[in-house]
Design a protein around this motif. Structure first.
Motif, short mmCIF file in Angstrom:
data_model
loop_
_atom_site.label_atom_id
_atom_site.label_comp_id
_atom_site.label_asym_id
_atom_site.label_seq_id
_atom_site.Cartn_x
_atom_site.Cartn_y
_atom_site.Cartn_z
N ASP A 33 -3.82 0.95 4.03
CA ASP A 33 -2.69 0.03 3.85
C ASP A 33 -1.46 0.77 3.36
O ASP A 33 -1.54 1.89 2.83
N LYS A 34 -0.31 0.11 3.50
CA LYS A 34 0.95 0.60 2.96
C LYS A 34 1.40 -0.33 1.84
O LYS A 34 1.25 -1.55 1.95
N ALA A 58 8.22 -1.97 7.65
CA ALA A 58 7.19 -0.94 7.48
C ALA A 58 5.78 -1.52 7.41
O ALA A 58 4.80 -0.79 7.49
N THR A 101 -0.68 4.49 1.55
CA THR A 101 0.63 5.11 1.74
C THR A 101 1.69 4.36 0.97
O THR A 101 1.74 3.12 1.01
N VAL A 161 4.34 -3.35 4.77
CA VAL A 161 3.66 -3.18 3.48
C VAL A 161 2.85 -4.42 3.13
O VAL A 161 3.20 -5.54 3.49
N VAL A 215 5.61 3.47 0.51
CA VAL A 215 6.91 3.44 1.17
C VAL A 215 7.97 3.24 0.09
O VAL A 215 8.08 2.16 -0.50
#
Length: 422
Positions: free
Chosen positions: A188-189, A240, A217, A242, A219
């Motif tokens: 996941d972000k 992105a 990750t 998230v 951001v």
């Protein structure tokens, strides 16, 4: 000066204070570190007379953290009043001298120069940027200082004590909370919106490390303290993809982030640390989004906690200041004042109230517990005083605008993080 040398200096100062107390030097005689020995046998220096101990506060009463500054000042004045009613410390009354810097670094530098010669310690200095500007002076003057700032860059200084956790340790706790409770998983972000400077950079350091361990990750979205509309940042994070957002900024930015995210359909968990939330936000249009989405990691419990010490403080504060809200700043300020009081008592018992004596007494404390949260260890200047965090959430009906979600606990892996950071 390395940590070993600083610790050795602190131990020597405390030993010297004990020796002075035992030998009972005569009044007015000069001691080895330049202090005067009073008629009661207590060695004194700047900020201490035969009947008064003067403490200093460099605060923000007119700038962006004015609400926090007011709460801390009033809480510390309450503590001083209570202490003086019981006879003071070392048979001396406590006086707190307050200077407002309005969160302006140059004003803070001027205020420090005016205040420093006449105080023994500073139980309150608001602002990471302010502390950065004053750090060399504080170390030179040997003034024990409790900043209302929690950057890891402030660690390792004998005269400076970050109370509780640091921003990066809080960020570790936030990522841990998201993975344990909010179903954020490997791959996941997550977003991290953060102030430029020590506060945000240190928090990002922690979140990046924790995310890497979890296979997540980060951001990043860097912002300025003057940015109060985070629509662009929310749009970028939504693009992105998230699944959650951390924010290391002020209350206004937290409110904007949550409000804009909810309105735009990015209804994901948002987590901040204590400086990013204020109960006054629950009276703004962002309140529903904050209640629905926000978690708060904090070294201190909720003001609505059932801890006896917290309940007693809330009762006393409401009686003294019936028109003021009881918020986390009250708890933070009162806790800092109590800890400073314990340092002064210990220094007095060892025979001296010079600045070096107070620092030595402080560094000798390995389990300082005011009853307002978790015990703290001040013996190693290079480490946070505590590694335990609570998780709170906003609540419109609770005292202080928060309730507890999780009791204080240590995030798995925090020791590994500290080892790689050192």
């Amino acid at each position: 000066m390395n940590v070993r040398n600083r610790t050795t200096r602190a131990a020597l100062a405390l030993s010297l204070a004990l020796l002075v107390a035992a030998t009972g030097c005569s009044s007015k005689a000069k001691s080895g570190d330049g202090g005067d020995t009073r008629a009661d046998g207590v060695r004194t220096g700047p900020g201490v007379t035969a009947d008064t101990i003067r403490l200093g506060a460099l605060t923000d009463l007119t700038g962006p953290y004015a609400t926090l500054g007011k709460s801390i000042v009033q809480a510390q004045r309450l503590w001083a009043e209570q202490t003086n009613a019981k006879g003071g410390i070392c048979r001396r009354k406590i006086e707190i001298v307050v200077k407002d810097h309005g969160y302006d670094v140059q004003k803070a530098v001027t205020a420090y120069a005016d205040l420093a010669p006449d105080v023994v310690a500073l139980p309150q200095v608001i602002g990471s940027s302010v502390m950065s500007a004053l750090l060399d002076d504080i170390e030179r003057d040997d003034i024990l200082t409790f900043p209302q700032a929690w950057s890891a860059s402030l660690l390792g200084k004998d005269a400076v004590q970050v109370l509780g956790t640091t921003y990066d340790v809080d960020a570790l706790a936030a990522v841990d909370y998201l993975t344990r409770v909010k179903n954020i998983k490997k791959g996941d972000k997550i977003g991290h919106v953060y102030f430029e400077g020590d506060y945000g950079d240190n928090a990002l350091e922690g979140s990046t490390w924790a995310a890497k361990q979890a296979g997540i990750t980060v951001v990043g979205q860097k912002i300025q303290a003057t940015d109060t509309d985070l629509s662009a940042q929310v749009a970028a994070l939504a693009k992105a993809g998230v699944k959650a957002v951390l924010i290391s900024a002020g209350p206004a930015q937290t409110a904007s982030l949550a409000g804009v995210a909810a309105a735009s359909g990015l209804k994901v968990p948002v987590v901040t640390s204590a400086p990013g939330y204020a109960p006054q936000l629950l009276k703004t249009p962002a309140a529903p989004a904050l209640v629905a989405m926000l978690g708060i990691v904090s070294a201190a419990p909720s003001v609505s906690s059932d801890l006896p010490g917290v309940k007693a403080m809330v009762t006393a504060y409401r009686k003294k200041y019936p028109d003021s809200a009881v918020d986390s700043g009250v708890l933070s300020g009162y806790n800092a004042a109590q800890l400073m009081g314990e340092d002064l008592k210990k220094a007095c018992a060892a025979g001296g109230l010079t600045r070096a004596d107070v620092i030595a007494a402080h560094r000798s404390q390995t389990d300082a517990d005011t009853g307002l949260g978790t015990p703290q260890d001040f013996s190693d200047p290079s480490r946070p005083a505590s590694l335990s965090t609570y998780v709170l959430r906003p609540d419109t009906k609770a005292v202080g605008g928060t309730v507890g979600v999780e009791d204080a606990h240590r995030t798995p892996g925090v020791e590994d993080y500290l080892k790689q950071r050192s």
